[in-house]
Scaffold this active site. Sequence first.
Site, PDB file in Angstrom:
ATOM      1  N   CYS A   1      36.753 -11.060 -19.091  1.00  0.00           N
ATOM      2  CA  CYS A   1      35.734 -12.092 -18.991  1.00  0.00           C
ATOM      3  C   CYS A   1      35.677 -12.600 -17.554  1.00  0.00           C
ATOM      4  CB  CYS A   1      36.031 -13.240 -19.962  1.00  0.00           C
ATOM      5  SG  CYS A   1      34.856 -14.618 -19.850  1.00  0.00           S
TER       6      CYS A   1
ATOM      7  N   CYS B   1      42.834   5.333 -46.122  1.00  0.00           N
ATOM      8  CA  CYS B   1      44.092   5.973 -45.729  1.00  0.00           C
ATOM      9  C   CYS B   1      45.293   5.106 -46.090  1.00  0.00           C
ATOM     10  CB  CYS B   1      44.089   6.303 -44.240  1.00  0.00           C
ATOM     11  SG  CYS B   1      43.791   4.889 -43.169  1.00  0.00           S
TER      12      CYS B   1
ATOM     13  N   HIS C   1      44.599   3.794 -38.494  1.00  0.00           N
ATOM     14  CA  HIS C   1      44.808   4.887 -39.441  1.00  0.00           C
ATOM     15  C   HIS C   1      46.267   4.885 -39.905  1.00  0.00           C
ATOM     16  CE1 HIS C   1      44.037   8.659 -41.413  1.00  0.00           C
ATOM     17  NE2 HIS C   1      44.937   9.294 -40.703  1.00  0.00           N
TER      18      HIS C   1
END
EC number: 3.4.19.12
Length: 810
Positions: free
Chosen positions: A155, A289, A770
Amino acid sequence: DSEGGVYVCMNTFLGFGREHIERHYRKTGQCVYLHLKRHVIEKVPGASGGALPKKKNAKLFLDLETNSDLNTDDFEYEDEAKLIIFPDHYEISLPNIEELPALVTIACDALLSAKSPYRRQDSDSWEEELQASKHAKTLVQLDNGVRIPPSGWKCSKCDLRENLWLNLTDGSVLCGKWFFDGSGGNGHAVEHYKETGYPLAVKLGTITPDGADVYSFDEEEPVLDPHIAKHLAHFGIDMLQMQVAENGLRDNDIKPRVSEWEVIQEAGVKLKPMYGPGYTGMKNLGNSCYLSAVMQAIFSIPEFQRTYVGNLPRIFDYSPLDPTQDFNTQMAKLGHGLLSGQYSKPPMKSELIEQVMKEEHKPQQNGISPRMFKAFISKDHPEFSSSRQQDAQEFFLHLISLVERNPVGSEDPSDVFRFLVEERTQCCQSRKVRYAERVDYIMQLPVAMEAATNKDELIAYELKRREAEAARRPPPELVRAKIPFSACLQAFSEPNNVEDFWSSALQAKSAGVKTSRFASFPEYLVVQIKKFTFGLDWIPKKLDVSIDMPDFLDINHLRARGLQPGEEELPDIAPPIIIPDDSKAFFFSSLIDNPNIDESSVMQLAEMGFPLEACRKAVYYTGNLGAEVAFNWIIAHMEEPDFAEPLLISAFGEIASSGAAAFGAVGLDNQPPEEMVSIIISMGFQRNLAIQALKATNNNLERALEWIFNHPELEEESEPALDVMDMENNTDANILAQTGSERPRIKDGPGRYELFGFISHMGTSTMSGHYVCHLKKEGRWVIYNDLRVCASERPPKDLGYMYFYHRIPS
């Protein structure tokens, strides 16, 4: 079924395979079934040059699917439908309006034209339908020479590096506020819009060849930008060059942690596929998953195999008419799919030749698609029923609760995980102690970051990383903190400070410390590494650490010892009930009125993506102390079934519980307030059952009533003449509830274990990334990565998130 297709009963509209249709007919007497069969024509590459397309049978609407994606453009379909009349198995091809009654024809047409219910689970159905912004076509972009690098964003008005938005007019990179994605910021992007009037911004990190997340400050909502590629190119961003990773995460997301992804998935190593019983993969449904990893570990345990797969014929015979809504049927079905080997067979030689001709170098493993299982197990759950990624540890506990509520015979397989924890609390001034017990299923191990053995390397890496960001260069190679397992185990056993401790010996608040020990050791020990935390900016963070998890674990030294000679117990005196000058009746009646809730804090939390009613409860129960405190309440209560239920404005509901706690009315050792006990008794329940339920739910009256309804067997066993005092002095109501059963609930034994599995997480948050599972089978490690099941060459045991140990026999 084995011949392809599915049979649908025309009376109940339930689907069955060929192996179950005869049983359903004998069980119900229903004799009219619709047999649906789909023939799939596969478009072989080069078929337009003269090669004939290949025709094959495929399963229609079945839950246990192969890995073929039948929704892609690579296939064309030919559907076949027949009406089957039992018991002679008489077949009538459809359509056939001449021989069939009109009612049957209408029913068949309606069924054939209906969409599959599984399409409701597709991720697209959960996304909002965005509208094109009115500013997109006429957006003016300044020629100020700004070019946006592919990484290292920050930022321009503060130091935040997350939740950054690129203004599409002048190229400013600024932090957001409480946007719909759940991230936090200082609101500099909004301030910039108010100062300049530049309306559109795109979130950095969401840009892919398919589009990006665009927000319109003027329209105050997410929007579509049909000209997004042109607008981004103005700042040097070429969308077509941005690739998406195989698991659905963008390059910008995974570059900082590429080594983690490669190591856990064992990328770069040619892994040998495994086939047969116990080596069946599970298709990733887009966000499943976490479920696949947990279920692979669960069904590697003999007790679960025996309960569900061993009892499969009995479970199917006694399943309800709608097996899609039966937990045990779905568990047996999934377990059979994973363990039977029917969906894990090596490819035939002809299929291998076909893959070579197609230049497909990856082995195509079949497997199962857990659509029906996921639909059932996640229904009515605000998180697991969503399309978002979830925490594997939370799903594990959710599964165990369902196993406990749906017994199969006399054996409860969840017994293997259950253990007792002894909590010793000591008043630091009087030195007196109190002992209590509770039930748990997971050993949560803290990460002792201060014990890292490579601190010098970490400091040098951090300096190089900051220099690279400042110079907008690629980040240096990641250096991961190396933490000794012994340090984590020591941190687990050390005393913790007890906040807001009230000492019954001093009759006042005092400093207190709590120590946890194992009152029993489970048959299977699940260890969770507490890698996920929140930074000072409220952004969820993951500790990227390497812990030398042992193959053999001995925790006998953590065995609880109970009250020791020379120790003096804290007196069993409840804190005084402090009530305002007004009468108690006025105090409780005031709770009925609409509570004063800080709506600004509610909206801040709602903009983060949490349910509105949950936000209202969070702000109320934290005394209107602000969004930050309420946010912590949300994180602690997200897994509760009534998390998103409306706030009950009633003196007899949760507010009464909260109000009692606020005035110190909660008794010692979780003794329920007498007012709440009286409320339950007035509803017709016995006193001992009321106390039992309140203890089991931490004095939450609404959940206590739900607990009573979920344990009808305890209500039947409850007698007025029961010794109430013995029950009140019991230190753990959960254990008390369980001792009413004849089944063994605690499987105690020695605390020596051997590692047989672990679940790893890749990514920066439990809500993204994942999960992969590694299991030790037949003397060697095997990796379960969705559909891919292969022999593991380098199991990353130091990077796991959940570890599964089994007890070593004495």
